[in-house]
Design a protein around this motif. Structure first.
Motif, PDB file in Angstrom:
ATOM      1  N   TYR A 151      30.071  -4.454  -3.668  1.00  0.00           N
ATOM      2  CA  TYR A 151      30.031  -4.572  -2.209  1.00  0.00           C
ATOM      3  C   TYR A 151      28.657  -4.977  -1.703  1.00  0.00           C
ATOM      4  O   TYR A 151      28.513  -5.872  -0.876  1.00  0.00           O
ATOM      5  N   TRP A 152      27.593  -4.346  -2.218  1.00  0.00           N
ATOM      6  CA  TRP A 152      26.232  -4.630  -1.746  1.00  0.00           C
ATOM      7  C   TRP A 152      25.849  -6.079  -2.047  1.00  0.00           C
ATOM      8  O   TRP A 152      25.142  -6.719  -1.265  1.00  0.00           O
ATOM      9  N   MET A 153      26.356  -6.573  -3.191  1.00  0.00           N
ATOM     10  CA  MET A 153      26.005  -7.929  -3.601  1.00  0.00           C
ATOM     11  C   MET A 153      26.715  -8.960  -2.717  1.00  0.00           C
ATOM     12  O   MET A 153      26.123  -9.952  -2.283  1.00  0.00           O
ATOM     13  N   ALA A 154      27.997  -8.730  -2.450  1.00  0.00           N
ATOM     14  CA  ALA A 154      28.743  -9.633  -1.567  1.00  0.00           C
ATOM     15  C   ALA A 154      28.111  -9.667  -0.182  1.00  0.00           C
ATOM     16  O   ALA A 154      27.960 -10.722   0.425  1.00  0.00           O
ATOM     17  N   LYS A 155      27.693  -8.514   0.295  1.00  0.00           N
ATOM     18  CA  LYS A 155      27.063  -8.466   1.614  1.00  0.00           C
ATOM     19  C   LYS A 155      25.748  -9.218   1.606  1.00  0.00           C
ATOM     20  O   LYS A 155      25.400  -9.925   2.557  1.00  0.00           O
ATOM     21  N   GLY A 156      24.985  -9.102   0.503  1.00  0.00           N
ATOM     22  CA  GLY A 156      23.726  -9.830   0.387  1.00  0.00           C
ATOM     23  C   GLY A 156      23.935 -11.332   0.355  1.00  0.00           C
ATOM     24  O   GLY A 156      23.177 -12.096   0.949  1.00  0.00           O
ATOM     25  N   ILE A 157      24.969 -11.777  -0.344  1.00  0.00           N
ATOM     26  CA  ILE A 157      25.281 -13.211  -0.395  1.00  0.00           C
ATOM     27  C   ILE A 157      25.608 -13.717   0.996  1.00  0.00           C
ATOM     28  O   ILE A 157      25.162 -14.795   1.405  1.00  0.00           O
ATOM     29  N   LEU A 158      26.406 -12.941   1.719  1.00  0.00           N
ATOM     30  CA  LEU A 158      26.788 -13.357   3.065  1.00  0.00           C
ATOM     31  C   LEU A 158      25.577 -13.459   3.963  1.00  0.00           C
ATOM     32  O   LEU A 158      25.499 -14.324   4.822  1.00  0.00           O
ATOM     33  N   LYS A 159      24.600 -12.552   3.846  1.00  0.00           N
ATOM     34  CA  LYS A 159      23.455 -12.585   4.738  1.00  0.00           C
ATOM     35  C   LYS A 159      22.414 -13.632   4.323  1.00  0.00           C
ATOM     36  O   LYS A 159      21.685 -14.136   5.156  1.00  0.00           O
TER      37      LYS A 159
END
Length: 416
Positions: free
Chosen positions: A164-172
Motif C-alpha cells: 500500500y505505501w509503495m502504491a501511494k508513493g508511486i501515485l504521488k
C-alpha cells in the motif's frame, strides 16, 4: 515491455514493395513488426551500432512503440536513445514539450529529462534521435520484482499488487545505474536465450537493405534494489503528449482509462488525464483495473462494455451523455435498469434478468487492502471526487495534491 499488436497495412513504396504485400518470413517474437522496416519507417539497429559521431554505442534494447524504438546506449555515461521513424524526423510535440520542461527546474524531478537530440541518416531516411536519462523499471515491470512474484513467473499479475505505501508513493510522485559495468547491461546476441530473434529473412530470398539482420527483444532495465529505502518515479514517453490548446483529434489513451465523454462523443478536454489518474489510484492500490475493457474486433462492443461498467461502478450516466449511447437499449430497459443481454435479450412477456455488479466503493472493499476503515474511506472519497461525469467538476492536479489522503503523509513525515 513489448505490447502485442495487430500489424497495420504496409505502405506502398515505389520500386520497393507492392501495396499490401509482405517481404519477410514471420517472426514470432515479442518485438516490433518486421514489415515496418521500410523507407519512412523504423531505422535498422543492431547491438553495437554507433551514433552521434561516435559518441553513443547501442548496448541494449529497452522497448518499441508505433513510432520509435528505444535503446540503452553508452556515452560518457549510460543514456537512453529513442529513434523515431523517419517520417517523424521533424520536431514533434514530444520534442517541443521535453525542451520546455527542461526550462522548468521543478518539473525535472518527476519527468524524464531530455539530454540531447540529433538527426541520423539511415537507409530509411532521416531519423530524429532523442537522448534521455536512463530510468529504472516501469511501474508494470517493477511489479514482477516484488518478493511475492519472485519464483512464480506464471502467477497472474492480478494476484499480485504493490504494498500500500509503495502504491501511494508511486501515485504521488529512477534509479541510478552509472555504477554498473557495461558487460552487465549489454544485451546478448543469443536467439536461444530469447534476447534476439532468428535472422530476418525475405520471402523472395533476396538481401534487404531496409531492415536489420535480426530484431532485438526489449529488455527493460531491472536490477536489485531495496525499494524499502525509497524511490522516485518519473513520467516518461511524451509521444502522446500535447498542448492543451492544441488537442489531437484522437488522443493516445488506454481503452480502460478513457473518459465517458470521449467514449460517447469523442470530446477532448483538459481533464482527461485527471480522469485517468482517478482510475490509476484504484488500479495501483487494488491491483485490479477499475474498468476492465476487453479487446473486441468491433469497437462498438468495446465501447458498450466500457459504458456498462461506468454505470455499474459510478452510477447512471447523466442524460446529456446517455442520449448519445445509440445501443443502450441492448443493455437497459426503458426505465434504465441493466439486464443481461448476453442471454439473448428479454423474451416476450418475461421480466429481464437484472445484473448485480459492485460499485467502485464495493469493488475497492472487496480487494481487502491492509488499511484501516478511515484510510479506506479517504481514498474512496478521493477517487469518487475525481471520477465526475461532468468534466467541469473534476478537480485540478493541485487540488488533488491538497487532498487529506496525500497531506496526511506530509504531516507524518514532518514536511509542510
Amino acid at each position: 515491455m513489448a505490447m502485442s499488436r495487430s500489424p497495420p497495412p504496409t505502405p506502398q513504396v515505389s520500386g520497393f514493395i507492392k501495396d499490401g504485400e509482405r517481404r519477410f518470413k514471420t517472426i514470432k517474437f515479442p518485438c516490433e513488426w518486421v514489415e515496418d522496416y521500410h523507407p519512412d519507417g523504423y531505422h535498422p539497429v543492431v547491438l553495437g551500432d554507433i551514433f552521434h559521431n561516435g559518441q553513443s554505442k547501442v548496448i541494449r534494447k529497452l522497448g518499441e512503440g508505433w513510432f520509435s524504438t528505444v535503446w540503452l546506449a553508452r556515452d560518457l555515461r549510460y543514456v537512453v536513445m529513442k529513434i523515431t521513424v523517419s517520417k517523424s524526423s521533424e520536431p514533434t510535440n514530444e520534442t517541443v514539450i521535453l525542451r520546455l520542461l527542461n526550462l522548468v527546474p521543478e518539473g525535472i524531478k518527476h519527468v524524464t529529462q531530455l539530454l540531447d537530440e540529433f538527426d541520423h541518416q539511415g537507409p530509411n531516411g532521416i531519423h530524429k534521435c532523442l537522448i534521455l536519462e536512463p530510468m529504472g523499471p516501469t511501474v508494470n515491470t517493477m511489479l514482477e520484482e516484488l518478493p511475492q512474484f519472485k519464483g512464480r513467473p506464471f502467477l497472474p499479475k492480478l494476484k499480485v499488487r504493490y504494498p500500500y505505501w509503495m502504491a501511494k508513493g508511486i501515485l504521488k510522485q529512477s534509479l541510478d545505474i552509472d555504477s554498473k559495468p557495461e558487460d552487465k547491461l549489454r544485451q546478448k546476441e543469443d536467439v536461444q536465450a530469447g534476447s534476439i530473434s532468428p535472422p530476418v529473412e525475405r520471402l523472395d530470398g533476396k538481401q534487404d537493405r531496409w531492415a536489420p539482420p535480426y530484431l532485438c527483444i526489449a529488455q527493460p532495465l531491472v536490477y536489485p534494489s531495496d525499494y524499502n529505502q525509497g524511490f522516485t518515479i518519473k513520467l516518461s514517453d511524451m509521444g502522446g503528449a500535447y498542448f492543451i490548446k492544441e488537442p489531437p483529434a484522437k488522443p493516445i489513451t488506454p481503452a480502460g482509462l478513457r473518459t465517458p465523454e470521449y467514449v460517447l462523443t469523442s470530446a477532448v478536454n483538459d481533464t482527461m488525464d485527471i480522469w485517468s489518474f482517478g482510475c490509476l489510484i484504484f488500479e495501483l492500490l487494488t491491483g485490479l483495473p477499475l474498468f476492465c475493457v476487453p479487446w473486441y474486433p468491433d469497437e462498438t462492443d468495446r465501447d458498450d462494455e466500457h459504458l456498462r461498467l461506468f454505470t455499474a461502478r459510478l452510477g447512471p450516466l447523466p442524460e446529456n451523455l446517455y442520449r448519445h449511447w445509440k445501443t443502450s437499449s441492448f443493455y437497459f430497459t426503458p426505465e434504465r435498469k441493466l439486464y443481461n443481454c448476453a442471454l439473448g435479450g428479454v423474451p416476450q412477456g418475461e421480466e429481464p434478468l437484472m445484473l448485480e455488479e459492485p460499485s467502485m466503493e464495493e469493488a475497492f472493499d472487496q480487494a481487502e487492502l491492509d488499511i484501516d476503515e478511515g484510510e479506506a474511506r479517504k481514498v474512496k472519497a478521493l477517487i469518487r471526487g475525481i471520477l465526475q461525469y461532468d468534466p467541469a467538476k473534476r478537480p485540478s492536479a493541485a487540488k488533488i495534491l491538497r487532498d487529506s489522503w496525500f497531506l496526511d503523509d506530509e504531516v507524518k513525515n514532518g514536511s509542510s
